[in-house]
Scaffold this motif. Sequence first.
Motif, short mmCIF file in Angstrom:
data_model
loop_
_atom_site.label_atom_id
_atom_site.label_comp_id
_atom_site.label_asym_id
_atom_site.label_seq_id
_atom_site.Cartn_x
_atom_site.Cartn_y
_atom_site.Cartn_z
N ALA A 358 -10.00 12.99 48.96
CA ALA A 358 -11.21 12.23 49.31
C ALA A 358 -12.31 12.69 48.35
O ALA A 358 -12.61 13.89 48.27
N THR A 359 -12.88 11.74 47.62
CA THR A 359 -13.85 12.07 46.57
C THR A 359 -15.16 11.33 46.81
O THR A 359 -15.15 10.17 47.21
N LEU A 360 -16.26 12.01 46.55
CA LEU A 360 -17.57 11.36 46.58
C LEU A 360 -18.26 11.64 45.26
O LEU A 360 -18.47 12.79 44.89
N ARG A 361 -18.60 10.55 44.54
CA ARG A 361 -19.27 10.68 43.25
C ARG A 361 -20.70 10.17 43.36
O ARG A 361 -20.96 9.18 44.04
N TYR A 362 -21.61 10.87 42.69
CA TYR A 362 -23.00 10.40 42.61
C TYR A 362 -23.42 10.43 41.15
O TYR A 362 -23.33 11.47 40.48
N ASP A 363 -23.89 9.30 40.64
CA ASP A 363 -24.34 9.21 39.25
C ASP A 363 -25.77 9.73 39.17
O ASP A 363 -26.71 9.07 39.61
N LEU A 364 -25.93 10.92 38.57
CA LEU A 364 -27.27 11.50 38.43
C LEU A 364 -28.10 10.70 37.45
O LEU A 364 -29.25 10.37 37.69
N THR A 365 -27.51 10.46 36.27
CA THR A 365 -28.12 9.63 35.24
C THR A 365 -27.00 8.77 34.68
O THR A 365 -25.87 8.82 35.15
N THR A 366 -27.30 8.01 33.63
CA THR A 366 -26.23 7.23 33.03
C THR A 366 -25.24 8.14 32.30
O THR A 366 -24.13 7.73 32.00
N SER A 367 -25.63 9.38 32.03
CA SER A 367 -24.78 10.29 31.26
C SER A 367 -24.22 11.44 32.07
O SER A 367 -23.54 12.30 31.51
N SER A 368 -24.53 11.50 33.35
CA SER A 368 -24.06 12.65 34.12
C SER A 368 -23.79 12.26 35.57
O SER A 368 -24.38 11.30 36.09
N ALA A 369 -22.89 12.99 36.17
CA ALA A 369 -22.52 12.71 37.56
C ALA A 369 -22.12 14.01 38.24
O ALA A 369 -21.70 14.97 37.59
N VAL A 370 -22.28 14.03 39.55
CA VAL A 370 -21.73 15.12 40.35
C VAL A 370 -20.70 14.53 41.30
O VAL A 370 -20.83 13.38 41.74
N LYS A 371 -19.65 15.31 41.57
CA LYS A 371 -18.60 14.85 42.47
C LYS A 371 -18.19 15.99 43.39
O LYS A 371 -18.23 17.17 42.98
N VAL A 372 -17.79 15.63 44.58
CA VAL A 372 -17.21 16.58 45.52
C VAL A 372 -15.87 16.00 45.97
O VAL A 372 -15.77 14.78 46.19
N GLN A 373 -14.84 16.84 46.05
CA GLN A 373 -13.51 16.33 46.37
C GLN A 373 -12.76 17.29 47.27
O GLN A 373 -12.77 18.50 47.06
N LEU A 374 -12.12 16.72 48.27
CA LEU A 374 -11.23 17.50 49.15
C LEU A 374 -9.80 17.06 48.86
O LEU A 374 -9.48 15.87 48.95
N ASP A 375 -8.96 18.02 48.45
CA ASP A 375 -7.55 17.74 48.20
C ASP A 375 -6.71 18.40 49.29
O ASP A 375 -6.89 19.58 49.58
N VAL A 376 -5.81 17.61 49.86
CA VAL A 376 -4.87 18.17 50.83
C VAL A 376 -3.46 17.94 50.28
O VAL A 376 -2.99 16.81 50.18
N GLN A 377 -2.85 19.03 49.84
CA GLN A 377 -1.54 18.96 49.19
C GLN A 377 -0.43 19.36 50.16
O GLN A 377 -0.55 20.36 50.87
N LYS A 378 0.62 18.57 50.16
CA LYS A 378 1.74 18.83 51.07
C LYS A 378 3.02 18.99 50.26
O LYS A 378 3.38 18.12 49.46
N ASP A 379 3.68 20.12 50.44
CA ASP A 379 4.97 20.35 49.77
C ASP A 379 6.05 19.55 50.48
O ASP A 379 6.26 19.70 51.68
N ARG A 380 6.73 18.68 49.76
CA ARG A 380 7.76 17.83 50.36
C ARG A 380 9.12 18.08 49.69
O ARG A 380 10.02 17.23 49.73
N SER A 381 9.24 19.25 49.06
CA SER A 381 10.47 19.58 48.34
C SER A 381 11.63 19.77 49.31
O SER A 381 11.43 20.02 50.51
N GLY A 382 12.84 19.70 48.76
CA GLY A 382 14.02 19.96 49.56
C GLY A 382 14.01 21.39 50.08
O GLY A 382 13.36 22.27 49.50
N PRO A 383 14.73 21.65 51.17
CA PRO A 383 14.68 22.99 51.79
C PRO A 383 15.18 24.10 50.88
O PRO A 383 14.83 25.27 51.08
N ASN A 384 15.97 23.78 49.87
CA ASN A 384 16.47 24.82 48.97
C ASN A 384 15.67 24.95 47.68
O ASN A 384 16.02 25.74 46.81
N TYR A 385 14.61 24.14 47.53
CA TYR A 385 13.87 24.17 46.27
C TYR A 385 12.91 25.36 46.23
O TYR A 385 12.16 25.62 47.17
N THR A 386 12.91 26.07 45.11
CA THR A 386 11.91 27.11 44.84
C THR A 386 11.34 26.87 43.46
O THR A 386 12.02 26.40 42.56
#
Lengths: 407, 145
Positions: A358-386
């Motif tokens: 989930a990302t929120l971007r705000y354009d400060l000027t035409t040349s700059s921006a600030v963003k905040v992002q929440l990443d939720v990562q889920k491991d979906r590998s097979g049970p034997n994967y390392t």
Amino acid sequence: MIFRMRHLAVLLSSLLLGAPSLSHAVEVGGIDLNGSGFATLGLGHMLGGSEGSMSGYRKPVFISDYAQGGVYDGKGGIQWQPDSKLGLQGVATFPDRRFSVTGQVVARGARDGAINLEWLYASFKVNDNITLQAGRKRIPMFYYSDTQDIGVALPWTHLPPQLYGWEVVNYNGFNVAYRGQVAGWDVGANALVGKESKDRSGYWKVYRGRNNRTDVRWDNIVGGDVSLAKDWFETRFVYLQSKVRQKNASGSLDTDPASSTYGSYIDGDTSFSSPAGKQKIYGATFNIDYENFLVRSEFIRIAHNDVMGYTDRAQILGVGYRIGKWTPMYTVSNYRSQADIAAGADPDGQEAHRTHSATLRYDLTTSSAVKVQLDVQKDRSGPNYTVDGFNRFGNARLLTATYDVVF
Amino acid sequence: MFFTKLQPCLRITALLTGLLAAASASAEFVVIVGKGGPDAMTKEQVADVFLGKAASLPGGASAAPQDQADSSPLRDEFYTKITGKSAAQAKAYWSKLAFTGKGTPPPEAGNSAAVKKAVAGAPGGIGYIEKSAADATVKVVLTVN
């Protein structure tokens, strides 16, 4: 190393003070010299996830940039290195306006502030539509490959790693580019040949340990991409193929508990793997910018079906809505590797993971921006994967904020 | 009593009408070219030039677009109304081209007088200024309300 990192930090901080023009030009002896640059100051905080370790990193682990070894880990506090970078570009255009030379260097926190040459190429404009280029450029694997370092041009704090996480991003070679309009569509096309050598691959540090040295060679790179854009719709297709070799100079982790060298690195390669594997890369992008809505979707399939015997698939789907200077966006990125089970691969030993962002971007000027992002990562590998022979990838919840500027 | 109460209302209404009229007037701008340039251009033709999709003006002269300063409110209005992108989106678009060797963004001038001077003095010059700033040194090819 500390000296380089401090300089990068100071330079990035100074850019917080202003966002001047995108291009600064002077003329010397009839040659136009243009200078410009870009920077991202990225801060991240790991909110939680799996515990333990992986490849020498303390979990939870979130890899924001595979190619450069940009990793947020579970050491706590604010981490600024994985996504922070500073790039400078110079373009010399000769008096006839048809011939130019472009160079771009980038210093990254992920590389401890070391300055790397990203682009250095000569361009010759045959006419308004066709350009010939030779030198060092970006491999056009993805829609955002060319601009992967230009934070202002991206809707995220970092590119979705499930899609954009590969071992090399540049090549040395030759390309022919077309740009024009056909039947009301903006058309871009590009064909290239080349090769790439990447020593001390950041990508392989993720899998083989943060101190691992693996050198990678992509030879006989051949391919091209076509993009079509009209009004609110843009699509892009890419095909690339190459030979792939590598040399794991540090060796592999001994995972046999009965071995006397259990848990240490053994059997380091002294020469590149032979025969070389062959990879075929197929990609497609479908993007929409309709009024205030934006949709980003991209798919890639990488087949290593000869000596390596596996296929990678990755996809992203992102939807955003612009409200004035604000752009909230939600993105899902997914990766799954499928090994050749018929050739003896373990069906439960395959790598797979997915990230919701989930990302929120705000354009400060035409040349700059600030963003905040929440990443939720889920491991979906097979049970034997390392990942590293012992440990699973794991889950992670990461909060990042960036200040992006071009100047 | 009634008129005493009504007068302030009328004054406020008149003030708001005046402000709206002023806002409307400031929103009007023109696209200008040099004296030797085309007589008229469509919104799409202007957009193609300022997004680097067209290298020449109608008539064949190589286009030399001139932007307003980054901080100019007119710049945001121009890009929104002509290209459908905000000035920030246009800058992101140009960043993509500039840092990949596919184009160079239009140079910026400090104000409308500087834009007008640059357009008048360059073959293929094209820019945008407030309607009230246009004069005989340049040719108006498109008026946007």
